[in-house]
Design a protein around this motif. Structure first.
Motif, PDB file in Angstrom:
ATOM      1  N   LYS A   1       0.842  -1.190   0.000  1.00 25.46           N
ATOM      2  CA  LYS A   1       0.000   0.000   0.000  1.00 25.46           C
ATOM      3  C   LYS A   1       0.881   1.245   0.000  1.00 25.46           C
ATOM      4  O   LYS A   1       1.691   1.446   0.901  1.00 25.46           O
ATOM      5  CB  LYS A   1      -0.908   0.019   1.214  1.00 25.46           C
ATOM      6  CG  LYS A   1      -1.900  -1.138   1.237  1.00 25.46           C
ATOM      7  CD  LYS A   1      -2.742  -1.099   2.475  1.00 25.46           C
ATOM      8  CE  LYS A   1      -3.712  -2.278   2.503  1.00 25.46           C
ATOM      9  NZ  LYS A   1      -4.517  -2.277   3.735  1.00 25.46           N
TER      10      LYS A   1
ATOM     11  N   SER B   1       4.274   1.452  -7.789  1.00 26.17           N
ATOM     12  CA  SER B   1       3.055   0.658  -7.643  1.00 26.17           C
ATOM     13  C   SER B   1       3.075  -0.549  -8.580  1.00 26.17           C
ATOM     14  O   SER B   1       2.716  -1.663  -8.195  1.00 26.17           O
ATOM     15  CB  SER B   1       1.836   1.528  -7.936  1.00 26.17           C
ATOM     16  OG  SER B   1       0.681   0.748  -8.014  1.00 26.17           O
TER      17      SER B   1
ATOM     18  N   VAL C   1      -2.557   1.998  -4.601  1.00 30.56           N
ATOM     19  CA  VAL C   1      -2.205   3.400  -4.410  1.00 30.56           C
ATOM     20  C   VAL C   1      -3.386   4.111  -3.753  1.00 30.56           C
ATOM     21  O   VAL C   1      -4.505   4.060  -4.252  1.00 30.56           O
ATOM     22  CB  VAL C   1      -1.864   4.085  -5.746  1.00 30.56           C
ATOM     23  CG1 VAL C   1      -1.630   5.582  -5.542  1.00 30.56           C
ATOM     24  CG2 VAL C   1      -0.660   3.434  -6.394  1.00 30.56           C
ATOM     25  N   TYR C   2      -3.110   4.756  -2.616  1.00 27.97           N
ATOM     26  CA  TYR C   2      -4.093   5.592  -1.942  1.00 27.97           C
ATOM     27  C   TYR C   2      -3.778   7.045  -2.270  1.00 27.97           C
ATOM     28  O   TYR C   2      -2.724   7.546  -1.900  1.00 27.97           O
ATOM     29  CB  TYR C   2      -4.033   5.409  -0.423  1.00 27.97           C
ATOM     30  CG  TYR C   2      -4.628   4.118   0.063  1.00 27.97           C
ATOM     31  CD1 TYR C   2      -5.957   4.050   0.470  1.00 27.97           C
ATOM     32  CD2 TYR C   2      -3.866   2.975   0.127  1.00 27.97           C
ATOM     33  CE1 TYR C   2      -6.504   2.860   0.916  1.00 27.97           C
ATOM     34  CE2 TYR C   2      -4.401   1.780   0.569  1.00 27.97           C
ATOM     35  CZ  TYR C   2      -5.713   1.733   0.961  1.00 27.97           C
ATOM     36  OH  TYR C   2      -6.252   0.554   1.401  1.00 27.97           O
ATOM     37  N   LEU C   3      -4.673   7.692  -2.972  1.00 30.24           N
ATOM     38  CA  LEU C   3      -4.528   9.112  -3.272  1.00 30.24           C
ATOM     39  C   LEU C   3      -5.294   9.881  -2.200  1.00 30.24           C
ATOM     40  O   LEU C   3      -6.463   9.589  -1.937  1.00 30.24           O
ATOM     41  CB  LEU C   3      -5.112   9.436  -4.643  1.00 30.24           C
ATOM     42  CG  LEU C   3      -4.510   8.685  -5.819  1.00 30.24           C
ATOM     43  CD1 LEU C   3      -5.394   8.819  -7.041  1.00 30.24           C
ATOM     44  CD2 LEU C   3      -3.126   9.202  -6.112  1.00 30.24           C
TER      45      LEU C   3
ATOM     46  N   CYS D   1      -7.499  11.467 -11.835  1.00 27.93           N
ATOM     47  CA  CYS D   1      -7.639  10.013 -11.958  1.00 27.93           C
ATOM     48  C   CYS D   1      -8.018   9.611 -13.381  1.00 27.93           C
ATOM     49  O   CYS D   1      -7.468   8.641 -13.923  1.00 27.93           O
ATOM     50  CB  CYS D   1      -8.669   9.497 -10.961  1.00 27.93           C
ATOM     51  SG  CYS D   1      -8.126   9.630  -9.250  1.00 27.93           S
TER      52      CYS D   1
ATOM     53  N   LEU E   1      -4.442   8.076 -14.497  1.00 25.22           N
ATOM     54  CA  LEU E   1      -4.374   6.779 -13.820  1.00 25.22           C
ATOM     55  C   LEU E   1      -4.984   5.632 -14.625  1.00 25.22           C
ATOM     56  O   LEU E   1      -5.369   4.622 -14.070  1.00 25.22           O
ATOM     57  CB  LEU E   1      -5.036   6.866 -12.443  1.00 25.22           C
ATOM     58  CG  LEU E   1      -4.278   7.690 -11.415  1.00 25.22           C
ATOM     59  CD1 LEU E   1      -5.120   7.904 -10.180  1.00 25.22           C
ATOM     60  CD2 LEU E   1      -2.968   7.039 -11.061  1.00 25.22           C
TER      61      LEU E   1
ATOM     62  N   CYS F   1      -3.207   2.444 -14.007  1.00 22.34           N
ATOM     63  CA  CYS F   1      -3.183   1.957 -12.624  1.00 22.34           C
ATOM     64  C   CYS F   1      -4.562   1.424 -12.253  1.00 22.34           C
ATOM     65  O   CYS F   1      -5.454   2.188 -11.900  1.00 22.34           O
ATOM     66  CB  CYS F   1      -2.776   3.082 -11.674  1.00 22.34           C
ATOM     67  SG  CYS F   1      -2.664   2.552  -9.950  1.00 22.34           S
TER      68      CYS F   1
ATOM     69  N   ASN G   1      -5.386  -0.271  -9.713  1.00 20.38           N
ATOM     70  CA  ASN G   1      -5.537  -0.537  -8.297  1.00 20.38           C
ATOM     71  C   ASN G   1      -5.283   0.735  -7.476  1.00 20.38           C
ATOM     72  O   ASN G   1      -4.197   0.935  -6.949  1.00 20.38           O
ATOM     73  CB  ASN G   1      -4.549  -1.643  -7.904  1.00 20.38           C
ATOM     74  CG  ASN G   1      -4.971  -2.375  -6.664  1.00 20.38           C
ATOM     75  OD1 ASN G   1      -6.071  -2.224  -6.172  1.00 20.38           O
ATOM     76  ND2 ASN G   1      -4.055  -3.171  -6.145  1.00 20.38           N
ATOM     77  N   PHE G   2      -6.307   1.596  -7.375  1.00 22.13           N
ATOM     78  CA  PHE G   2      -6.145   2.797  -6.570  1.00 22.13           C
ATOM     79  C   PHE G   2      -7.448   3.164  -5.877  1.00 22.13           C
ATOM     80  O   PHE G   2      -8.523   2.728  -6.276  1.00 22.13           O
ATOM     81  CB  PHE G   2      -5.642   3.977  -7.413  1.00 22.13           C
ATOM     82  CG  PHE G   2      -6.649   4.533  -8.378  1.00 22.13           C
ATOM     83  CD1 PHE G   2      -7.503   5.563  -7.995  1.00 22.13           C
ATOM     84  CD2 PHE G   2      -6.740   4.053  -9.670  1.00 22.13           C
ATOM     85  CE1 PHE G   2      -8.431   6.086  -8.882  1.00 22.13           C
ATOM     86  CE2 PHE G   2      -7.659   4.564 -10.562  1.00 22.13           C
ATOM     87  CZ  PHE G   2      -8.499   5.586 -10.172  1.00 22.13           C
ATOM     88  N   GLN G   3      -7.297   3.915  -4.806  1.00 19.28           N
ATOM     89  CA  GLN G   3      -8.428   4.494  -4.091  1.00 19.28           C
ATOM     90  C   GLN G   3      -8.142   5.965  -3.894  1.00 19.28           C
ATOM     91  O   GLN G   3      -6.981   6.372  -3.806  1.00 19.28           O
ATOM     92  CB  GLN G   3      -8.627   3.821  -2.734  1.00 19.28           C
ATOM     93  CG  GLN G   3      -9.053   2.386  -2.824  1.00 19.28           C
ATOM     94  CD  GLN G   3      -9.283   1.766  -1.456  1.00 19.28           C
ATOM     95  OE1 GLN G   3      -9.201   2.427  -0.427  1.00 19.28           O
ATOM     96  NE2 GLN G   3      -9.558   0.479  -1.443  1.00 19.28           N
ATOM     97  N   LYS G   4      -9.192   6.769  -3.796  1.00 18.82           N
ATOM     98  CA  LYS G   4      -9.009   8.203  -3.628  1.00 18.82           C
ATOM     99  C   LYS G   4      -9.891   8.714  -2.499  1.00 18.82           C
ATOM    100  O   LYS G   4     -10.994   8.212  -2.283  1.00 18.82           O
ATOM    101  CB  LYS G   4      -9.315   8.945  -4.929  1.00 18.82           C
ATOM    102  CG  LYS G   4     -10.709   8.697  -5.438  1.00 18.82           C
ATOM    103  CD  LYS G   4     -10.942   9.292  -6.799  1.00 18.82           C
ATOM    104  CE  LYS G   4     -12.340   8.882  -7.253  1.00 18.82           C
ATOM    105  NZ  LYS G   4     -12.698   9.350  -8.524  1.00 18.82           N
TER     106      LYS G   4
END
Length: 150
Positions: free
Chosen positions: A6, A28, A35-37, A76, A80, A83, A85-88
């Motif tokens: 993470k 990443s 990835v946590y934005l 995003c 992105l 990518c 696999n990310f959360q914002k």
């Protein structure tokens, strides 16, 4: 073997964030990390109610949060795509405190953040989010100076 599952990328939604994002995405991809934005909107009530004790401050705060969410969505959508696999998240508060909270609550393994290079009186008055995070983070922090990137 070192595992970085993470990565937290606190971003200020400026062009500087866009310069740092390729480094976040590269790490990443290498580690197959989530990835946590995170963007932190300054808590306007902290300043405003001292001078303007009015319910409109709450409206200003909501509006600032909505504008930040739209800017985050644009980043995003535009940057992105590679990518999956990310959360914002967009939150309000003190940037350093909210970053440190996210490290703990999301079990972050690595933080990647930009520096702004404030000096002198500006540094004393505003402090340095990066400096506070580096000093207090329980996990490694990779700081990148966006002004040195091409």
């Amino acid at each position: 073997m070192l595992e970085i599952k993470k990565i937290l990328f606190p971003l200020d939604l400026t062009e500087n964030s866009s310069k740092i994002l390729p480094y976040v995405l590269s790490l990443s991809e290498k580690y197959n990390s989530l990835v946590y934005l995170l963007h932190v909107v300054q808590d306007l009530n902290k300043w405003g109610k001292l001078y303007v004790p009015h319910p409109s401050m709450d409206n200003f705060q909501k509006e600032a949060n909505e504008v930040a969410k739209k800017a985050m969505d644009t980043i995003c959508e535009n940057q992105l795509q590679s990518c999956p696999n990310f959360q914002k998240r967009v939150v309000s508060g003190d940037a350093a405190d909210e970053i440190l909270k996210a490290i703990e609550s999301e079990n972050i393994d690595l933080v990647i953040l930009g520096t702004h290079g404030r000096k002198g009186l500006e540094h004393v008055i505003f402090g340095s989010v990066a400096e506070k995070v580096v000093k207090k983070s329980p996990v490694p922090v990779l700081s990148i100076n966006p002004y040195q990137l091409k």
